[in-house]
Design a protein around this motif. Structure first.
Motif, PDB file in Angstrom:
ATOM      1  N   TYR A   1      14.218 -13.285  11.000  1.00  0.00           N
ATOM      2  CA  TYR A   1      14.281 -13.701   9.596  1.00  0.00           C
ATOM      3  C   TYR A   1      13.397 -12.806   8.716  1.00  0.00           C
ATOM      4  O   TYR A   1      13.831 -12.341   7.662  1.00  0.00           O
ATOM      5  CB  TYR A   1      13.894 -15.169   9.429  1.00  0.00           C
ATOM      6  CG  TYR A   1      14.011 -15.610   7.994  1.00  0.00           C
ATOM      7  CD1 TYR A   1      15.256 -15.869   7.439  1.00  0.00           C
ATOM      8  CD2 TYR A   1      12.889 -15.690   7.191  1.00  0.00           C
ATOM      9  CE1 TYR A   1      15.378 -16.223   6.099  1.00  0.00           C
ATOM     10  CE2 TYR A   1      12.996 -16.048   5.855  1.00  0.00           C
ATOM     11  CZ  TYR A   1      14.249 -16.303   5.315  1.00  0.00           C
ATOM     12  OH  TYR A   1      14.356 -16.639   3.990  1.00  0.00           O
ATOM     13  N   GLU A   2      12.155 -12.540   9.179  1.00  0.00           N
ATOM     14  CA  GLU A   2      11.235 -11.719   8.383  1.00  0.00           C
ATOM     15  C   GLU A   2      11.772 -10.307   8.167  1.00  0.00           C
ATOM     16  O   GLU A   2      11.609  -9.730   7.090  1.00  0.00           O
ATOM     17  CB  GLU A   2       9.864 -11.627   9.076  1.00  0.00           C
ATOM     18  CG  GLU A   2       9.048 -12.887   9.001  1.00  0.00           C
ATOM     19  CD  GLU A   2       7.734 -12.802   9.774  1.00  0.00           C
ATOM     20  OE1 GLU A   2       7.021 -13.814   9.800  1.00  0.00           O
ATOM     21  OE2 GLU A   2       7.422 -11.740  10.367  1.00  0.00           O
TER      22      GLU A   2
ATOM     23  N   GLY B   1      23.059 -16.345   6.277  1.00  0.00           N
ATOM     24  CA  GLY B   1      22.168 -15.713   5.311  1.00  0.00           C
ATOM     25  C   GLY B   1      22.691 -14.362   4.877  1.00  0.00           C
ATOM     26  O   GLY B   1      23.766 -13.913   5.290  1.00  0.00           O
ATOM     27  N   ARG B   2      21.893 -13.716   4.036  1.00  0.00           N
ATOM     28  CA  ARG B   2      22.237 -12.414   3.488  1.00  0.00           C
ATOM     29  C   ARG B   2      21.183 -11.412   3.929  1.00  0.00           C
ATOM     30  O   ARG B   2      19.989 -11.666   3.807  1.00  0.00           O
ATOM     31  CB  ARG B   2      22.267 -12.523   1.963  1.00  0.00           C
ATOM     32  CG  ARG B   2      23.097 -11.476   1.277  1.00  0.00           C
ATOM     33  CD  ARG B   2      23.198 -11.774  -0.208  1.00  0.00           C
ATOM     34  NE  ARG B   2      21.869 -11.796  -0.825  1.00  0.00           N
ATOM     35  CZ  ARG B   2      21.309 -10.769  -1.440  1.00  0.00           C
ATOM     36  NH1 ARG B   2      21.958  -9.648  -1.545  1.00  0.00           N
ATOM     37  NH2 ARG B   2      20.111 -10.857  -1.965  1.00  0.00           N
ATOM     38  N   GLN B   3      21.633 -10.285   4.441  1.00  0.00           N
ATOM     39  CA  GLN B   3      20.719  -9.258   4.935  1.00  0.00           C
ATOM     40  C   GLN B   3      19.870  -8.702   3.799  1.00  0.00           C
ATOM     41  O   GLN B   3      20.359  -8.444   2.716  1.00  0.00           O
ATOM     42  CB  GLN B   3      21.534  -8.134   5.581  1.00  0.00           C
ATOM     43  CG  GLN B   3      20.691  -7.097   6.267  1.00  0.00           C
ATOM     44  CD  GLN B   3      21.550  -6.030   6.912  1.00  0.00           C
ATOM     45  OE1 GLN B   3      22.556  -6.329   7.528  1.00  0.00           O
ATOM     46  NE2 GLN B   3      21.156  -4.785   6.735  1.00  0.00           N
ATOM     47  N   THR B   4      18.560  -8.562   4.085  1.00  0.00           N
ATOM     48  CA  THR B   4      17.611  -8.044   3.100  1.00  0.00           C
ATOM     49  C   THR B   4      17.058  -6.698   3.566  1.00  0.00           C
ATOM     50  O   THR B   4      17.336  -6.260   4.679  1.00  0.00           O
ATOM     51  CB  THR B   4      16.444  -9.040   2.913  1.00  0.00           C
ATOM     52  OG1 THR B   4      15.827  -9.261   4.185  1.00  0.00           O
ATOM     53  CG2 THR B   4      16.924 -10.368   2.339  1.00  0.00           C
ATOM     54  N   GLU B   5      16.242  -6.073   2.733  1.00  0.00           N
ATOM     55  CA  GLU B   5      15.550  -4.834   3.087  1.00  0.00           C
ATOM     56  C   GLU B   5      14.399  -5.160   4.036  1.00  0.00           C
ATOM     57  O   GLU B   5      13.857  -6.261   4.003  1.00  0.00           O
ATOM     58  CB  GLU B   5      14.983  -4.168   1.835  1.00  0.00           C
ATOM     59  CG  GLU B   5      16.031  -3.642   0.884  1.00  0.00           C
ATOM     60  CD  GLU B   5      16.763  -2.427   1.439  1.00  0.00           C
ATOM     61  OE1 GLU B   5      16.093  -1.498   1.929  1.00  0.00           O
ATOM     62  OE2 GLU B   5      18.006  -2.435   1.395  1.00  0.00           O
ATOM     63  N   CYS B   6      13.994  -4.188   4.828  1.00  0.00           N
ATOM     64  CA  CYS B   6      12.881  -4.374   5.756  1.00  0.00           C
ATOM     65  C   CYS B   6      11.788  -3.353   5.452  1.00  0.00           C
ATOM     66  O   CYS B   6      12.079  -2.174   5.221  1.00  0.00           O
ATOM     67  CB  CYS B   6      13.364  -4.206   7.194  1.00  0.00           C
ATOM     68  SG  CYS B   6      12.050  -4.407   8.403  1.00  0.00           S
ATOM     69  N   SER B   7      10.541  -3.808   5.495  1.00  0.00           N
ATOM     70  CA  SER B   7       9.409  -2.921   5.186  1.00  0.00           C
ATOM     71  C   SER B   7       9.086  -1.958   6.331  1.00  0.00           C
ATOM     72  O   SER B   7       8.325  -1.011   6.155  1.00  0.00           O
ATOM     73  CB  SER B   7       8.168  -3.757   4.858  1.00  0.00           C
ATOM     74  OG  SER B   7       7.780  -4.500   5.995  1.00  0.00           O
TER      75      SER B   7
ATOM     76  N   THR C   1      15.079  -9.202   8.579  1.00  0.00           N
ATOM     77  CA  THR C   1      16.474  -9.028   8.144  1.00  0.00           C
ATOM     78  C   THR C   1      16.919 -10.014   7.069  1.00  0.00           C
ATOM     79  O   THR C   1      17.941  -9.779   6.431  1.00  0.00           O
ATOM     80  CB  THR C   1      17.450  -9.190   9.329  1.00  0.00           C
ATOM     81  OG1 THR C   1      17.452 -10.560   9.750  1.00  0.00           O
ATOM     82  CG2 THR C   1      17.084  -8.273  10.479  1.00  0.00           C
ATOM     83  N   GLY C   2      16.220 -11.140   6.919  1.00  0.00           N
ATOM     84  CA  GLY C   2      16.676 -12.190   6.020  1.00  0.00           C
ATOM     85  C   GLY C   2      17.729 -13.083   6.651  1.00  0.00           C
ATOM     86  O   GLY C   2      18.207 -14.036   6.027  1.00  0.00           O
TER      87      GLY C   2
END
Length: 157
Positions: A56-57, A94-100, A59-60
């Motif tokens: 989750y952290e 869910g929706r994929q997010t940016e990763c740091s 990829t979202g």
């Protein structure tokens, strides 16, 4: 102190894995390599707690279906031994997010071997492709070079 227990997950969609190109952190043992998503256990976490939190952290996405495929023992001359719980997942919401930590990209399974990978990762990708039963894989590195691979107690190289 960081735990020496980690998770690594390859999320599957059709014929692809979600992979991370590790290019965003300066001091990163995985710099420029392509790996799955995951990370170190936090206090009192089970492997599944860690898996779900890290995915989750990074990829979202919230996993809804996953499978523990094996345990990888990473031994190296540059850091402490790490014990990694290797998962694949085929359900998420869910929706994929940016990763740091790197750039996330869906990579066709047939193209994975062309990427800059750790040499030992090629062994467990083969096992995943063969749908192997649960396995224990020990990978010993000297620098970036795979010096020894032991699958279920039997030396491969």
């Amino acid at each position: 102190m960081r735990s020496n227990l980690t998770t690594l997950c390859y999320i599957e969609k059709e014929d692809s894995y979600l992979m991370m190109h590790r290019v965003k952190k300066e001091k990163d043992i995985n710099k420029d390599k392509w790996i799955g998503v995951g990370g170190h256990f936090e206090k009192d976490e089970s492997p599944e707690d860690c898996l779900l939190r890290e995915v989750y952290e990074e990829t979202g996405l919230t996993l809804t279906s996953w499978r523990l495929r094996g345990i990888i023992t990473f031994s190296t001359d540059v850091c402490d031994t790490e014990y990694m719980f290797l998962y694949t997942a085929d359900g998420y919401t869910g929706r994929q997010t940016e990763c740091s930590e790197g750039n996330l990209e869906w990579v066709e399974k047939s193209r994975v071997a062309e990427l800059p990978l750790w040499e030992g990762d090629r062994i467990f990708f083969r096992l995943l492709d063969e749908n192997a039963a649960f396995f224990s894989l020990k990978l010993r590195y000297v620098g970036d070079t795979l010096a020894e691979a032991v699958l279920d107690g039997r030396r491969l190289q």
